[in-house]
Design a protein around this motif. Structure first.
Motif, PDB file in Angstrom:
ATOM      1  N   GLY A   1       0.817  -1.217   0.000  1.00 10.21           N
ATOM      2  CA  GLY A   1       0.000   0.000   0.000  1.00 10.21           C
ATOM      3  C   GLY A   1       0.843   1.256   0.000  1.00 10.21           C
ATOM      4  N   LEU A   2       1.911   1.273   0.775  1.00  8.54           N
ATOM      5  CA  LEU A   2       2.818   2.432   0.801  1.00  8.54           C
ATOM      6  C   LEU A   2       3.504   2.632  -0.545  1.00  8.54           C
ATOM      7  N   LEU A   3       3.953   1.548  -1.146  1.00  7.09           N
ATOM      8  CA  LEU A   3       4.584   1.648  -2.464  1.00  7.09           C
ATOM      9  C   LEU A   3       3.600   2.170  -3.512  1.00  7.09           C
ATOM     10  N   ALA A   4       2.372   1.697  -3.465  1.00  8.67           N
ATOM     11  CA  ALA A   4       1.349   2.170  -4.409  1.00  8.67           C
ATOM     12  C   ALA A   4       1.039   3.644  -4.180  1.00  8.67           C
ATOM     13  N   ALA A   5       0.998   4.057  -2.921  1.00  7.21           N
ATOM     14  CA  ALA A   5       0.716   5.455  -2.602  1.00  7.21           C
ATOM     15  C   ALA A   5       1.804   6.380  -3.140  1.00  7.21           C
ATOM     16  N   MET A   6       3.025   5.895  -3.245  1.00  9.21           N
ATOM     17  CA  MET A   6       4.102   6.705  -3.802  1.00  9.21           C
ATOM     18  C   MET A   6       4.153   6.608  -5.325  1.00  9.21           C
ATOM     19  N   ALA A   7       3.823   5.464  -5.882  1.00  8.59           N
ATOM     20  CA  ALA A   7       3.975   5.239  -7.316  1.00  8.59           C
ATOM     21  C   ALA A   7       2.864   5.872  -8.146  1.00  8.59           C
ATOM     22  N   ILE A   8       1.645   5.880  -7.659  1.00  5.03           N
ATOM     23  CA  ILE A   8       0.517   6.382  -8.450  1.00  5.03           C
ATOM     24  C   ILE A   8       0.663   7.866  -8.777  1.00  5.03           C
ATOM     25  N   PRO A   9       0.979   8.753  -7.832  1.00  3.30           N
ATOM     26  CA  PRO A   9       1.180  10.161  -8.209  1.00  3.30           C
ATOM     27  C   PRO A   9       2.351  10.358  -9.179  1.00  3.30           C
ATOM     28  N   ALA A  10       3.406   9.582  -9.008  1.00  5.40           N
ATOM     29  CA  ALA A  10       4.548   9.688  -9.923  1.00  5.40           C
ATOM     30  C   ALA A  10       4.131   9.270 -11.332  1.00  5.40           C
ATOM     31  N   PHE A  11       3.348   8.228 -11.439  1.00  8.34           N
ATOM     32  CA  PHE A  11       2.863   7.776 -12.742  1.00  8.34           C
ATOM     33  C   PHE A  11       1.964   8.828 -13.379  1.00  8.34           C
ATOM     34  N   GLN A  12       1.102   9.449 -12.597  1.00  5.58           N
ATOM     35  CA  GLN A  12       0.215  10.479 -13.127  1.00  5.58           C
ATOM     36  C   GLN A  12       1.013  11.683 -13.617  1.00  5.58           C
ATOM     37  N   LYS A  13       2.087  12.043 -12.909  1.00  4.43           N
ATOM     38  CA  LYS A  13       2.936  13.161 -13.329  1.00  4.43           C
ATOM     39  C   LYS A  13       3.621  12.848 -14.650  1.00  4.43           C
ATOM     40  N   VAL A  14       4.131  11.642 -14.795  1.00  6.23           N
ATOM     41  CA  VAL A  14       4.782  11.241 -16.041  1.00  6.23           C
ATOM     42  C   VAL A  14       3.781  11.267 -17.189  1.00  6.23           C
ATOM     43  N   ARG A  15       2.580  10.821 -16.934  1.00  4.96           N
ATOM     44  CA  ARG A  15       1.540  10.811 -17.964  1.00  4.96           C
ATOM     45  C   ARG A  15       1.178  12.233 -18.390  1.00  4.96           C
ATOM     46  N   LEU A  16       1.032  13.141 -17.441  1.00  5.93           N
ATOM     47  CA  LEU A  16       0.726  14.536 -17.749  1.00  5.93           C
ATOM     48  C   LEU A  16       1.876  15.184 -18.518  1.00  5.93           C
TER      49      LEU A  16
END
Length: 132
Positions: A23-38
């Motif tokens: 859960g902690l890893l997902a909480a860090m990875a999802i915003p990073a993925f969204q930033k890369v996508r944007l």
């Protein structure tokens, strides 16, 4: 008679710890993925704006005019009207100006560019296609 029980496996505490770590890893990875996508979408829009601006500048130079009509189909990204000989296709889903001028800024909007700071999803470019 002796019961043969296995002591292999994980305890409930061990499984809970693994779930918390995931859960902690997902909480860090999802915003990073969204930033890369944007950032990727912004780069694509910027590249398309440069192509359109370059095509418009070339058209205006060759035809001795100060404006050019952009015929754009948002469903497939085809560019028509005056610019069809200079650029055939750009990204899909844009909302953009129908006329480009030699000294005027233009905007391109896309729903995937909407963020907390850019609530309209619109980017503004110079006549040369540089992001403002």
């Amino acid at each position: 008679m002796r019961k043969n029980t296995s002591k292999k496996g994980f305890t409930l505490v061990e499984i809970m710890i693994v779930v918390v770590i995931i859960g902690l890893l997902a909480a860090m990875a999802i915003p990073a993925f969204q930033k890369v996508r944007l950032d990727s979408r912004e780069s694509a829009v910027t590249n398309d704006a440069r192509q359109l601006a370059s095509a418009a500048q070339q058209y205006m130079l060759e035809n001795n005019t100060t404006t050019v009509t952009v015929g754009y189909t948002s469903t497939d990204g085809t560019v028509g009207s005056d610019l069809e000989d200079y650029v055939r296709r750009v990204g899909t889903g844009y909302t953009m100006a129908t006329t480009l001028g030699i000294d005027s800024d233009f905007t391109i909007s896309h729903p995937q560019l909407i963020t907390d700071t850019n609530t309209t999803g619109t980017l503004t470019f110079t006549a040369e296609g540089q992001l403002k």
